[in-house]
Design a protein around this motif. Structure first.
Motif, PDB file in Angstrom:
ATOM      1  N   VAL A 190       0.883  -1.126   0.061  1.00  0.00           N
ATOM      2  CA  VAL A 190      -0.025   0.077  -0.155  1.00  0.00           C
ATOM      3  C   VAL A 190       0.934   1.222   0.127  1.00  0.00           C
ATOM      4  N   GLN A 191       0.444   2.360  -0.563  1.00  0.00           N
ATOM      5  CA  GLN A 191       1.132   3.769  -0.635  1.00  0.00           C
ATOM      6  C   GLN A 191       0.420   4.824  -0.514  1.00  0.00           C
ATOM      7  N   LEU A 192       0.582   5.482   0.217  1.00  0.00           N
ATOM      8  CA  LEU A 192      -0.179   6.791   0.608  1.00  0.00           C
ATOM      9  C   LEU A 192       0.611   7.921  -0.176  1.00  0.00           C
ATOM     10  N   ASP A 193      -0.252   8.511  -1.326  1.00  0.00           N
ATOM     11  CA  ASP A 193       0.288   9.703  -2.217  1.00  0.00           C
ATOM     12  C   ASP A 193      -0.376  11.035  -1.692  1.00  0.00           C
ATOM     13  N   VAL A 194       0.797  11.747  -1.682  1.00  0.00           N
ATOM     14  CA  VAL A 194       0.252  13.324  -1.457  1.00  0.00           C
ATOM     15  C   VAL A 194      -0.194  13.770  -2.443  1.00  0.00           C
ATOM     16  N   SER A 195      -1.717  13.939  -2.450  1.00  0.00           N
ATOM     17  CA  SER A 195      -2.311  14.657  -3.357  1.00  0.00           C
ATOM     18  C   SER A 195      -3.870  15.260  -2.846  1.00  0.00           C
ATOM     19  N   ASP A 196      -4.260  16.245  -3.469  1.00  0.00           N
ATOM     20  CA  ASP A 196      -5.699  16.689  -3.145  1.00  0.00           C
ATOM     21  C   ASP A 196      -6.778  16.051  -3.721  1.00  0.00           C
ATOM     22  N   GLU A 197      -6.598  15.228  -4.561  1.00  0.00           N
ATOM     23  CA  GLU A 197      -7.553  14.573  -5.303  1.00  0.00           C
ATOM     24  C   GLU A 197      -7.973  13.380  -4.519  1.00  0.00           C
ATOM     25  N   LEU A 198      -9.527  13.288  -4.622  1.00  0.00           N
ATOM     26  CA  LEU A 198     -10.045  11.992  -3.778  1.00  0.00           C
ATOM     27  C   LEU A 198      -9.739  10.852  -4.534  1.00  0.00           C
ATOM     28  N   ASN A 199      -8.803  10.228  -4.475  1.00  0.00           N
ATOM     29  CA  ASN A 199      -8.570   9.082  -5.477  1.00  0.00           C
ATOM     30  C   ASN A 199      -7.816   7.617  -4.614  1.00  0.00           C
ATOM     31  N   ALA A 200      -8.379   6.641  -5.234  1.00  0.00           N
ATOM     32  CA  ALA A 200      -7.453   5.433  -4.924  1.00  0.00           C
ATOM     33  C   ALA A 200      -7.358   4.628  -5.987  1.00  0.00           C
ATOM     34  N   ARG A 201      -6.520   3.736  -6.086  1.00  0.00           N
ATOM     35  CA  ARG A 201      -6.376   3.166  -7.448  1.00  0.00           C
ATOM     36  C   ARG A 201      -5.569   1.763  -7.032  1.00  0.00           C
ATOM     37  N   ALA A 202      -5.554   0.864  -7.897  1.00  0.00           N
ATOM     38  CA  ALA A 202      -5.092  -0.410  -7.756  1.00  0.00           C
ATOM     39  C   ALA A 202      -4.210  -0.871  -9.126  1.00  0.00           C
ATOM     40  N   ASN A 203      -3.051  -1.223  -9.039  1.00  0.00           N
ATOM     41  CA  ASN A 203      -2.224  -1.599 -10.266  1.00  0.00           C
ATOM     42  C   ASN A 203      -1.681  -3.085 -10.653  1.00  0.00           C
ATOM     43  N   GLY A 204      -2.594  -3.952  -9.799  1.00  0.00           N
ATOM     44  CA  GLY A 204      -2.226  -5.214 -10.123  1.00  0.00           C
ATOM     45  C   GLY A 204      -1.249  -5.826  -8.723  1.00  0.00           C
TER      46      GLY A 204
END
Ligand SMILES: [Zn+2]
Length: 338
Positions: A190-204
């Protein structure tokens, strides 16, 4: 589970909040006030959020290892290194321990997890694993994740074995050795990305969540809901399926995937995600209210979009899955999405 802090690059297999497009200005309240207080407060807010994400994810991947296919390991920590930060944040980070260059340091420890049991503490810097020294890289180098990633790959290989790994660490200038045995877990990070967008994603292989969305989750059950949905995409190998069905996805993203295929994947990830949550002891009844609140706060999930149902449709489907889980628990005591 190593992670870095960087701006999110949206190359999503499938998202909670949809890919691309600007944020809607909804910021984490903590982060907003921390922003006004400068880098030290911002770092403290980030560290606290990272600890929550690491703890919730560790519970999910260890409770569901039998559903994940090839087993992996979770060490129950979050790591970072000085070189991954820019000039403003680096002095703040360096003051939290003996951090130097690319050497991984403990950013957060999952309570009761393998790192905690080994006696590791926030600020400990890892110098070597099983006798192999990690590379410090160039001190005062420009912001980069590359050297850190090489160190983390070496550590992952050592921790993948059944037996314990011997870690040489630096704490307060003194060198000591700890014995770390990672827990069997799903082979996903898991990785927490610094971003103001309300996003989550999965890359496999990995699950990514923005600071804005992690902060939007009002409690650990809601955070688990988001992370479990993305983890389910990885367990169900949706990205591999989309790449097979729609090779143009590599260029055009999910717009190249048939909406019916995306919608089926979303429904399955919602259903499996709730089961993953329940098996890890989280409260699945937060799901429907969360989606209604999320829809009210964010126009990008309020209405149906390209293979993603509206927040209200999701909420109703999730209520049905919650009932299905409660019924299975009452009848058989077993909770299994298969
Ligand atoms: Zn999804």
């Amino acid at each position: 589970m190593a992670r870095r802090h960087a701006l999110t690059v949206c190359l999503a297999a499938a998202l909670v909040a949809g890919c691309g497009g600007g944020g809607d200005g909804l910021n984490v309240p903590h982060a907003a006030s921390a922003e006004a207080q400068g880098p030290a407060a911002r770092y403290a807010a980030l560290q606290a959020l990272d600890a929550r994400v690491a703890t919730v994810f560790h519970r999910l991947v260890t409770a569901n290892v039998d559903l994940c296919g090839a087993p992996g390991r979770s060490s129950g920590w979050s790591l970072h290194a000085a070189n991954q930060y820019g000039a403003e944040m680096r002095p703040v980070v360096a003051a939290t321990g003996d951090l130097k260059g690319d050497l991984p340091a403990v950013l957060a420890v999952v309570p009761g997890g393998p790192a905690a049991r080994a006696g590791l503490e926030v600020g400990d810097v890892i110098l070597s694993v099983d006798g192999t020294a990690l590379s410090i890289g160039a001190i005062d180098a420009a912001e980069s994740w590359d050297g850190v990633a090489r160190n983390l790959a070496a550590m992952d290989a050592a921790l993948a074995d059944d037996g314990p790994a011997m870690l040489e660490i630096s704490r307060g200038g003194a060198v000591r050795t700890v014995r770390l045995t990672a827990d069997p877990a799903c082979p996903h990070s898991v990785q927490l990305d610094v971003s103001d967008e309300l996003n989550a994603r999965a890359n496999g292989t990995g699950v990514f969540i923005s600071t804005a969305l992690a902060g939007f989750a009002a409690n650990d059950d809601e955070l688990a809901l988001i992370l479990a949905h993305e983890l389910a995409h990885n367990i169900l190998k949706h990205r591999e399926r989309f790449d097979r069905e729609a090779p143009a996805r590599r260029v055009f993203g999910n717009l190249a995937v048939a909406p019916s295929s995306l919608a089926a994947a979303e429904r399955d990830a919602d259903r499996w995600g709730l089961y993953l949550m329940a098996r890890a002891g989280f409260d699945v009844d937060v799901a429907a209210p969360f989606w209604r609140r999320f829809g009210a706060a964010n126009w990008r999930v309020r209405w149906a979009q390209w293979g993603h149902p509206s927040a209200e449709v999701r909420a109703r489907q999730l209520e049905a899955v919650s009932a299905e889980i409660a019924d299975a628990r009452a009848r058989t005591g077993r909770i299994d999405p298969r």
